[in-house]
Enzyme design. Structure first.
Site, PDB file in Angstrom:
ATOM      1  N   LYS A  80      36.636  10.668  19.774  1.00 50.13           N
ATOM      2  CA  LYS A  80      36.551   9.550  18.830  1.00 50.13           C
ATOM      3  C   LYS A  80      36.871   8.248  19.568  1.00 50.13           C
ATOM      4  O   LYS A  80      37.808   8.206  20.374  1.00 50.13           O
ATOM      5  CB  LYS A  80      37.539   9.783  17.694  1.00 50.13           C
ATOM      6  CG  LYS A  80      37.461   8.758  16.565  1.00 50.13           C
ATOM      7  CD  LYS A  80      38.487   9.086  15.478  1.00 50.13           C
ATOM      8  CE  LYS A  80      38.407   8.140  14.293  1.00 50.13           C
ATOM      9  NZ  LYS A  80      39.421   8.429  13.263  1.00 50.13           N
ATOM     10  N   SER A 155      37.513   8.773   8.643  1.00 50.31           N
ATOM     11  CA  SER A 155      36.919   7.845   9.587  1.00 50.31           C
ATOM     12  C   SER A 155      36.336   8.503  10.834  1.00 50.31           C
ATOM     13  O   SER A 155      35.556   7.880  11.529  1.00 50.31           O
ATOM     14  CB  SER A 155      37.959   6.816  10.001  1.00 50.31           C
ATOM     15  OG  SER A 155      38.991   7.428  10.757  1.00 50.31           O
ATOM     16  N   SER A 179      41.331  11.537   7.844  1.00 49.85           N
ATOM     17  CA  SER A 179      40.197  11.136   8.690  1.00 49.85           C
ATOM     18  C   SER A 179      39.639  12.217   9.607  1.00 49.85           C
ATOM     19  O   SER A 179      38.589  12.025  10.196  1.00 49.85           O
ATOM     20  CB  SER A 179      40.568   9.918   9.535  1.00 49.85           C
ATOM     21  OG  SER A 179      40.491   8.753   8.763  1.00 49.85           O
TER      22      SER A 179
END
Lengths: 491, 95
Positions: A80, A155, A179
């Site tokens: 990420k 996210s 997330s």
């Protein structure tokens, strides 16, 4: 043999380890798959093609010298874009960090390298990890591989979508209020949020420091166990990382479900719950009983207060953490300001997107003079009550099972105009961060529209081993991965 | 709406953010509806409850205070929009 890219991480690992395939072949298979589907999914911010191939070749060379390159030897992993990787852009999905290139590796990156993993690329995300759909990325909208008209969740939407689309077998995400677990549920892959302190946060760009944790996505629970074994453990660079010993998660995977007591909190099946989600979770609970677990209803009485508590504490911490983006040491600087104060204001206003500015405003408000006791202190006290709910529950049961999300993946734009509706999609996950305990989302069924439904398995602090072995038992019983795959990419 | 536009302007100043009048109005309405929702916490009596700031409530982590190599100046400056003579450079601080 099935196409290489479809295999789980653990399956790819054993082929590499037995030298049936080279690490370079594994990476090339992922690169080829990525080239074929990425234009439709848009999971990546950047793919480190050359670096990944040269890392893979170095692993092969180590094998031919008779060395053991580590427990993740040759396995591609996506990261990420909130985790620092030295020498490569880290944007956090924000314009503010458009040209930012970290000078150091996050501790998790260092550990992955030492374990022989191949760093494949950086994945898209909601700006500064604030969001539940990845629509808040300043760069692109990642699509859900199961239905390209829907969000992947957020996210960590890019990481979840990359694994679901078979572009990589493993990915790291970060989880502040759901997330990792919410996009894992929306994309039909397992994803784990670890106990607070289990994994070092050094090199993770901060959103809310008392809630943030890094964790893995994989194609199987075993993939999760293998990657957690590498990234878990104390780190002198993170004073909040725990000294608790790291068990052998892979070894303990086969412990099964039989003697376990599983709690089902009645507050997690509210009236607004999508009936397909509720039915899917109830079906799994029946299976758990059949496998020998004792399933009982429990109560977590303060559940309704979790989201308001979360949005006070998370925004307060964010407003403080994001004060560092002032256009001085890194990040965007607006040109032509006549003094320092104006430079700060204009740089921050132009660099941050709408949701980030909204949360900074809310966080600044709840911390401001005259409101601190009413909001921030109050929320910290309710956090204690939430924690007590779980302390009591875990005196009665070993694990807790809930739905991961109240509904399946929603369509683009469906919740963007109403921040509160977007926040409520974290209703079953955010509490877990406030309490600091581990939880994994496991795909358990498909809805009538063909969208994955996720189940959340929650454990006591540092109870990852137990949690993973229970999840593995359910996984092999449900056999989701063999039965379903995203049809939007390969009709 | 219970939050005043003037309050929102004040918060924006504290947060070093600026907004157009239109944005300010939208934000005020959205923040207001979030605050109404947050007010739900007042249903709970927390007078006798201790606050939790951190879930791992162990002792502070200490280490020896030993000098070790850290980031070199040039690498630390590498991401800065503007530098001068080995320092970060900013517009005039005092007018």
């Amino acid at each position: 043999m099935r196409e290489l890219f479809r295999l789980t991480g653990s399956e790819q690992l054993s082929l590499i380890r037995s030298r049936e395939i080279s690490a370079e072949e594994a990476t090339r298979a992922c690169l080829a798959r990525m080239e074929a589907v990425e234009p439709r999914v848009l999971a990546f911010r950047c793919v480190l093609r050359d670096a990944a191939l040269s890392d893979a070749r170095a692993i092969d060379a180590a094998f031919s010298r008779g060395e053991d390159p580590g427990p993740l030897a040759g396995l591609p992993i996506a990261i990420k874009d909130v985790i620092c990787l030295a020498g490569h852009p880290t944007t956090c999905g924000s314009r503010t960090l458009g040209g930012f290139i970290p000078a150091f590796d996050a501790t998790v990156i260092e550990r992955l390298r030492n374990a022989g993993a191949v760093l494949f690329g950086k994945t898209n995300m909601d700006e500064f990890a604030m969001g539940s759909s990845t629509e808040n990325s300043a760069y692109e909208k990642t699509r859900n591989p199961w239905d390209l008209g829907r969000v992947p969740g957020g996210s960590s939407g890019g990481s979840a979508a990359a694994v679901a689309a078979d572009m990589v077998p493993l990915a790291l995400g970060s989880d502040t209020g759901g997330s990792i677990r919410q996009p894992a549920a929306f994309c039909g892959v397992p994803g784990l949020k670890t106990t607070y302190g289990r994994v070092s946060r050094f090199g993770l760009v901060a959103f809310a420091s008392s809630l943030d944790q890094i964790g893995p996505f994989g194609k199987s629970v075993e993939d999760i166990a293998r990657s957690l074994a590498v990234i878990a453990g104390q780190d002198p660079h993170d004073s909040t990382s725990a000294s608790v010993p790291v068990p052998d998660y892979v070894e303990e995977l086969s412990r099964g479900l039989a003697p376990l007591r599983i709690g089902v909190p009645r507050e997690y099946f509210p009236r607004g719950l999508d009936s397909q989600v509720g039915d899917a979770v109830r079906f799994v609970l029946d299976r758990a009983r059949a496998l020998g677990a004792r399933v009982e209803e429990i109560s977590l009485p303060h559940t309704d207060y979790a989201i308001p508590t979360y949005y006070i504490l998370a925004t307060a911490e964010a407003s403080s953490n994001l004060a560092r983006y002032d256009g001085v040491r890194y990040g965007f600087r607006a040109a032509g300001a006549k003094d320092l104060a104006e430079m700060y204001r204009r740089s921050r206003s132009a660099g941050f997107g709408k949701e980030v500015r909204r949360r900074i405003m809310l966080g600044t408000y709840v911390l401001s003079s005259g409101y601190y006791d009413a909001y921030y202190l109050k929320a910290q006290k309710v956090r204690t009550l939430l924690r007590n709910d779980f302390v009591e529950a875990f005196q009665q049961v070993d694990l807790i099972i809930t739905p991961t999300t109240p509904s399946v993946a929603f369509r683009f734009g469906e919740k963007t105009e109403d921040p509160l509706q977007m926040y409520l999609s974290d209703i079953f996950t955010a509490t877990i961060n406030l309490v600091g305990i581990p939880a994994l989302s496991l795909p358990c069924a498909l809805s009538r529209e063909g969208l994955p439904i996720g189940l959340q398995v929650v454990g006591p602090p540092f109870g990852e081993a137990r949690l993973l072995s229970a999840a593995a038992a359910l996984e092999s019983d449900l056999n989701f991965r063999a039965r379903h795959r995203p049809k939007a990419l390969d009709p | 709406m219970s939050i005043q536009l003037e309050t929102v302007r004040h918060i924006a100043r504290l947060a070093n953010l600026e907004f157009s009048e239109e944005e300010l109005g939208i934000f005020a309405r959205q923040i207001d509806s979030i605050l109404v929702y947050i007010d739900k916490l007042n249903e709970l009596d927390t007078q006798r409850v201790e606050p939790t700031s951190h879930v791992t409530q162990k002792d502070q982590a200490f280490r020896e205070d030993r000098v070790a190599p850290s980031l070199e100046v040039l690498r630390a400056l590498a991401n800065s929009p503007e530098t001068k003579d080995g320092h970060f450079s900013v517009p005039k601080v005092i007018g």
